[in-house]
Design an enzyme around this catalytic site. Structure first.
Site, PDB file in Angstrom:
ATOM      1  N   ILE A  10      -3.253 -12.448   7.436  1.00  0.00           N
ATOM      2  CA  ILE A  10      -1.855 -12.347   7.643  1.00  0.00           C
ATOM      3  C   ILE A  10      -1.207 -13.524   8.770  1.00  0.00           C
ATOM      4  O   ILE A  10      -0.613 -14.458   8.380  1.00  0.00           O
ATOM      5  CB  ILE A  10      -1.293 -11.160   7.901  1.00  0.00           C
ATOM      6  CG1 ILE A  10      -1.494 -10.093   6.761  1.00  0.00           C
ATOM      7  CG2 ILE A  10       0.300 -11.258   8.043  1.00  0.00           C
ATOM      8  CD1 ILE A  10      -1.004 -10.648   5.474  1.00  0.00           C
ATOM      9  N   LYS A 201       7.956  -0.812   4.878  1.00  0.00           N
ATOM     10  CA  LYS A 201       6.810  -1.503   4.419  1.00  0.00           C
ATOM     11  C   LYS A 201       5.848  -0.405   4.021  1.00  0.00           C
ATOM     12  O   LYS A 201       5.382  -0.796   2.792  1.00  0.00           O
ATOM     13  CB  LYS A 201       6.064  -2.045   5.636  1.00  0.00           C
ATOM     14  CG  LYS A 201       4.722  -2.617   5.439  1.00  0.00           C
ATOM     15  CD  LYS A 201       4.552  -3.591   4.556  1.00  0.00           C
ATOM     16  CE  LYS A 201       3.207  -3.687   4.049  1.00  0.00           C
ATOM     17  NZ  LYS A 201       2.566  -4.837   4.282  1.00  0.00           N
ATOM     18  N   ASN A 205       4.453  -0.249  -0.346  1.00  0.00           N
ATOM     19  CA  ASN A 205       2.888   0.098  -0.838  1.00  0.00           C
ATOM     20  C   ASN A 205       2.735   1.357  -1.503  1.00  0.00           C
ATOM     21  O   ASN A 205       1.988   1.347  -2.340  1.00  0.00           O
ATOM     22  CB  ASN A 205       2.093  -0.197   0.310  1.00  0.00           C
ATOM     23  CG  ASN A 205       1.917  -1.770   0.525  1.00  0.00           C
ATOM     24  OD1 ASN A 205       2.240  -2.703  -0.152  1.00  0.00           O
ATOM     25  ND2 ASN A 205       1.173  -2.244   1.574  1.00  0.00           N
ATOM     26  N   GLY A 252      -7.919  -0.991  -4.717  1.00  0.00           N
ATOM     27  CA  GLY A 252      -8.709  -1.321  -3.512  1.00  0.00           C
ATOM     28  C   GLY A 252      -7.749  -2.499  -2.555  1.00  0.00           C
ATOM     29  O   GLY A 252      -6.515  -2.334  -2.790  1.00  0.00           O
ATOM     30  N   CYS A 255      -4.279  -2.480   1.892  1.00  0.00           N
ATOM     31  CA  CYS A 255      -2.938  -2.072   2.195  1.00  0.00           C
ATOM     32  C   CYS A 255      -2.591  -0.754   1.233  1.00  0.00           C
ATOM     33  O   CYS A 255      -2.014   0.134   1.726  1.00  0.00           O
ATOM     34  CB  CYS A 255      -2.240  -3.151   1.676  1.00  0.00           C
ATOM     35  SG  CYS A 255      -2.608  -4.608   2.367  1.00  0.00           S
TER      36      CYS A 255
HETATM   37  N1  SAJ Z   1      -3.967  -2.716  -9.174  1.00  0.00           N
HETATM   38  C1  SAJ Z   1      -4.095  -2.131 -10.613  1.00  0.00           C
HETATM   39  N2  SAJ Z   1      -3.343  -2.028 -11.588  1.00  0.00           N
HETATM   40  C2  SAJ Z   1      -1.919  -3.125 -11.214  1.00  0.00           C
HETATM   41  C3  SAJ Z   1      -1.894  -3.514 -10.120  1.00  0.00           C
HETATM   42  C4  SAJ Z   1      -2.817  -3.585  -9.260  1.00  0.00           C
HETATM   43  O1  SAJ Z   1      -5.141  -1.320 -10.752  1.00  0.00           O
HETATM   44  O2  SAJ Z   1      -1.247  -2.885 -12.325  1.00  0.00           O
HETATM   45  C5  SAJ Z   1      -4.846  -2.761  -8.413  1.00  0.00           C
HETATM   46  C6  SAJ Z   1      -5.477  -4.043  -7.975  1.00  0.00           C
HETATM   47  O3  SAJ Z   1      -6.596  -4.550  -8.644  1.00  0.00           O
HETATM   48  C7  SAJ Z   1      -5.999  -3.928  -6.543  1.00  0.00           C
HETATM   49  C8  SAJ Z   1      -4.978  -2.980  -5.995  1.00  0.00           C
HETATM   50  O4  SAJ Z   1      -4.319  -2.276  -7.158  1.00  0.00           O
HETATM   51  O5  SAJ Z   1      -7.358  -3.074  -6.629  1.00  0.00           O
HETATM   52  C9  SAJ Z   1      -4.008  -3.573  -5.033  1.00  0.00           C
HETATM   53  O6  SAJ Z   1      -3.642  -4.976  -5.436  1.00  0.00           O
HETATM   54  P1  SAJ Z   1      -2.151  -5.491  -5.680  1.00  0.00           P
HETATM   55  O7  SAJ Z   1      -2.198  -6.656  -6.110  1.00  0.00           O
HETATM   56  O8  SAJ Z   1      -1.210  -4.540  -6.277  1.00  0.00           O
HETATM   57  O9  SAJ Z   1      -1.592  -5.407  -4.227  1.00  0.00           O
HETATM   58  P2  SAJ Z   1      -2.428  -5.923  -2.880  1.00  0.00           P
HETATM   59  O10 SAJ Z   1      -3.112  -4.913  -2.182  1.00  0.00           O
HETATM   60  O11 SAJ Z   1      -3.055  -7.158  -2.845  1.00  0.00           O
HETATM   61  O12 SAJ Z   1      -1.010  -6.346  -1.745  1.00  0.00           O
HETATM   62  C10 SAJ Z   1      -0.044  -5.287  -1.594  1.00  0.00           C
HETATM   63  C11 SAJ Z   1       1.366  -5.903  -1.870  1.00  0.00           C
HETATM   64  N3  SAJ Z   1       2.355  -4.780  -1.969  1.00  0.00           N
HETATM   65  C12 SAJ Z   1       3.196  -4.648  -2.942  1.00  0.00           C
HETATM   66  O13 SAJ Z   1       3.107  -5.259  -4.150  1.00  0.00           O
HETATM   67  C13 SAJ Z   1       4.008  -3.462  -2.774  1.00  0.00           C
HETATM   68  C14 SAJ Z   1       1.580  -7.069  -1.065  1.00  0.00           C
HETATM   69  O14 SAJ Z   1       3.057  -7.562  -1.287  1.00  0.00           O
HETATM   70  C15 SAJ Z   1       1.512  -6.366   0.326  1.00  0.00           C
HETATM   71  O15 SAJ Z   1       2.058  -7.588   1.312  1.00  0.00           O
HETATM   72  C16 SAJ Z   1       0.141  -6.063   0.590  1.00  0.00           C
HETATM   73  O16 SAJ Z   1      -0.147  -5.014  -0.208  1.00  0.00           O
HETATM   74  C17 SAJ Z   1      -0.084  -5.743   2.126  1.00  0.00           C
HETATM   75  O17 SAJ Z   1      -0.599  -6.369   2.861  1.00  0.00           O
HETATM   76  O18 SAJ Z   1       0.518  -4.384   2.586  1.00  0.00           O
END
Ligand code: SAJ
Length: 407
Positions: A10, A201, A205, A252, A255
Site C-alpha cells: 500500500i 473499512k 471487506n 485468501g 484483507c
Molecule cells: N474471491 C472469491 N470469489 C469472488 C471474489 C473473490 O473466491 O467472487 C476470493 C479471491 O480469489 C481471493 C479473495 O477472495 O482469494 C479476496 O480477493 P478479492 O479480490 O475479493 O479482494 P482483495 O483481498 O484482493 O482486496 C480487498 C478489496 N476489498 C473489497 O473489494 C471490499 C480491496 O478493495 C481492499 O482495498 C483490500 O481488500 C484491502 O486491502 O483491504
C-alpha cells in the site's frame, strides 16, 4: 513535504502516486534491502502499471530512505498482522511507527494512518503513544485515518479513481488531509470521524467476505445434489437486484480473510453471520481436497504424485501468497501426512516455497495426470488447450474443456 512510512503493497504505490502528482515525497522503510532496491531503480513487487508510476515518481524527485524525516505530514502504511490463534490484530507496527514519528516530528505535524486497523485501535494504541511523548492531540499533533481501499491487480487505477474516506478529530484537519489526497484522487473523498472511518473499512471487506461465503455455500449445496452452481448463479444474476459472487477454493489475501475477525473478536455473540461466513470460506480448501480425493478415486488415479496444483498465490495475476487457499491445502495435506508428493506450479512465484514446486508449465504438465486449477492467472487462461487429455478440476470456472470437473 510528506513522509510515507512503510513501503509495502500500500505504502509504495501511494507514495509514488503522490510524487507523480507533484507532492514532494520521501518514502521510509526500516527494511534497508527494500530501500536499496528502490534506490537502485527497481520496484519490489509485481503490479499492473506500477513500473510506469515508479518512473513518473522518480522523475519528479521521490526519495527513499530508512530514516524517518522531519516534516509536517506523515502517512503510516505499515502492516497490521493478526494473531491466527486469538484472531486479534497486532497494532504493534502502527504504534511503533507513530512513536518513531513523534521522535522527529515538529509541533503542528499531522499523522495519517492508512493501515487497516480494527475499530478502536487508534484510540487504544495510537493516541496513548502520542500523549506519552507529551504532545496534546488536536493542538500539537493532528491525527487522521485514511484507510486504503485499492485492490491488488488493479491498484494503480483504483488509487486514482476509487472514493476514499478520511476520518479526523476535526473538520479542519479532515479537509486538509482531503485536499492532499485530492492531488491525485479523482473519486469522492468523504470526511468523517476516525472511529467511523475505521469501522467503514472493516465493514467493506466483511461485506465481500459474506457474499463470497454465500457463493461458496451454494457451491456445496449444489455439489451435494449434483446441480450446476455456475449456471444457477449466471441465471440468478440476471435478476436486477441479485449479484452473486463466484465460488472458489477459499478466501485468501491479507484483507478479506482477516478483517471480519476483528468484528467477531470485538463483538462475540453479535457478529453471527460474519462468523458463519468466515467458517464457510475457511472450510473451502478442505472441500477442494475432498473433491480431489473423490475424483482420483473415480478416475483411478492412485498416486498423489500424479496430481498437480496450478496456482500458489491468493488470486489471479498477483505474486502475493498471503493466506492463499493453495498453501492452506498443502498445510492440511501435511497434517494428514500425504502432502509429500503433490506437484505445484505458479508462474508468479519464482522462489522455491513448497516441496515439488515447478517453475515451468511444460515440465509441470508433463509430470501430472490431473490438474487442479486454483488460480485463474492469464497464463493458464491463454493455454487452456494444453490441458487436453488431463483430468481437470477447475475451482475457478475458467476451463471449458469437455469433461472438466468443478467444485
Ligand atoms: N474471491 C472469491 N470469489 C469472488 C471474489 C473473490 O473466491 O467472487 C476470493 C479471491 O480469489 C481471493 C479473495 O477472495 O482469494 C479476496 O480477493 P478479492 O479480490 O475479493 O479482494 P482483495 O483481498 O484482493 O482486496 C480487498 C478489496 N476489498 C473489497 O473489494 C471490499 C480491496 O478493495 C481492499 O482495498 C483490500 O481488500 C484491502 O486491502 O483491504
Amino acid at each position: 513535504m510528506i513522509n510515507v512510512i512503510g513501503l509495502g503493497y500500500i505504502g509504495l504505490p501511494t507514495a509514488l502516486m503522490f510524487a507523480a502528482h507533484g507532492v514532494e515525497v520521501v518514502g521510509t522503510d526500516y527494511n534497508k534491502t527494500l530501500v536499496d532496491t528502490l534506490n537502485a531503480g527497481k520496484t519490489t513487487f509485481e503490479e499492473d502499471g506500477l513500473d510506469g508510476l515508479f518512473q513518473a515518481a522518480v522523475s519528479k524527485g521521490i526519495r527513499f530512505s530508512h530514516e524517518y524525516q522531519k516534516t509536517d505530514l506523515y502517512i503510516v502504511a505499515v502492516p497490521t498482522p493478526y494473531d491466527k490463534a486469538s484472531k486479534k490484530v497486532d497494532a504493534g507496527y502502527v504504534a511503533k511507527a507513530v512513536e518513531k514519528v513523534m521522535e522527529v516530528c515538529p509541533k503542528g505535524a499531522t499523522v495519517v494512518v492508512e493501515s487497516t486497523v480494527s475499530p478502536g485501535t487508534i484510540d487504544k494504541h495510537v493516541r496513548p503513544v502520542i500523549e506519552a511523548k507529551g504532545f496534546v492531540i488536536g493542538e500539537d499533533i493532528h491525527l487522521a485515518h485514511a484507510p486504503e481501499r485499492i485492490i491488488p491487480g488493479n491498484m494503480v487505477y483504483e488509487l486514482k479513481h476509487n472514493s476514499r474516506t478520511i476520518g479526523a478529530d476535526s473538520r479542519e484537519v479532515g479537509e486538509k488531509v482531503k485536499a492532499l489526497y485530492g492531488s491525485f484522487c479523482e473519486g469522492e473523498i468523504v470526511v468523517t470521524d476516525i472511529r467511523t472511518a475505521e469501522m467503514t473499512k472493516v465493514v467493506e471487506n466483511t461485506f465481500r467476505d459474506i457474499n463470497i461465503a454465500f457463493a461458496n455455500e451454494l457451491a456445496k449445496i449444489c455439489r451435494s445434489d449434483n446441480m450446476d452452481v455456475h449456471e444457477i448463479i449466471r441465471i440468478a444474476n440476471k435478476h436486477p437486484r441479485v449479484n452473486i459472487l463466484s465460488p472458489g477454493p477459499g478466501v485468501g489475501g491479507h484483507c478479506i480473510s482477516v478483517d471480519p475477525w476483528f468484528l467477531v473478536g470485538d463483538y462475540p455473540g453479535l457478529a453471527n453471520i460474519i462468523l458463519a461466513a468466515r467458517k464457510i470460506n475457511d472450510s473451502m480448501p478442505e472441500f477442494v481436497l475432498e473433491r480431489i480425493g473423490c475424483i482420483m478415486k473415480e478416475r483411478q488415479i492412485t498416486d498423489v504424485g500424479k496430481v498437480g496444483l496450478y496456482g500458489l498465490t491468493y488470486k489471479e495475476n498477483v505474486d502475493d501468497m498471503r493466506e492463499s487457499p493453495t498453501l492452506q491445502m498443502l498445510d492440511s495435506m501435511d497434517r494428514h501426512l500425504c502432502g509429500g508428493q503433490i506437484k505445484v506450479y505458479d508462474p508468479y512465484v519464482v522462489q522455491d516455497v513448497v516441496p515439488n514446486q515447478y517453475h515451468d508449465l511444460d515440465a509441470f504438465l508433463r509430470d501430472v495426470d490431473m490438474v487442479v486449477l486454483l488460480v485463474g492467472h492469464d497464463e493458464i487462461r491463454e493455454n487452456m488447450d494444453r490441458l487436453k487429455g488431463k483430468v481437470v478440476l477447475d475451482t475457478r470456472h475458467i476451463c471449458f474443456l469437455e469433461g472438466t470437473y468443478r467444485l
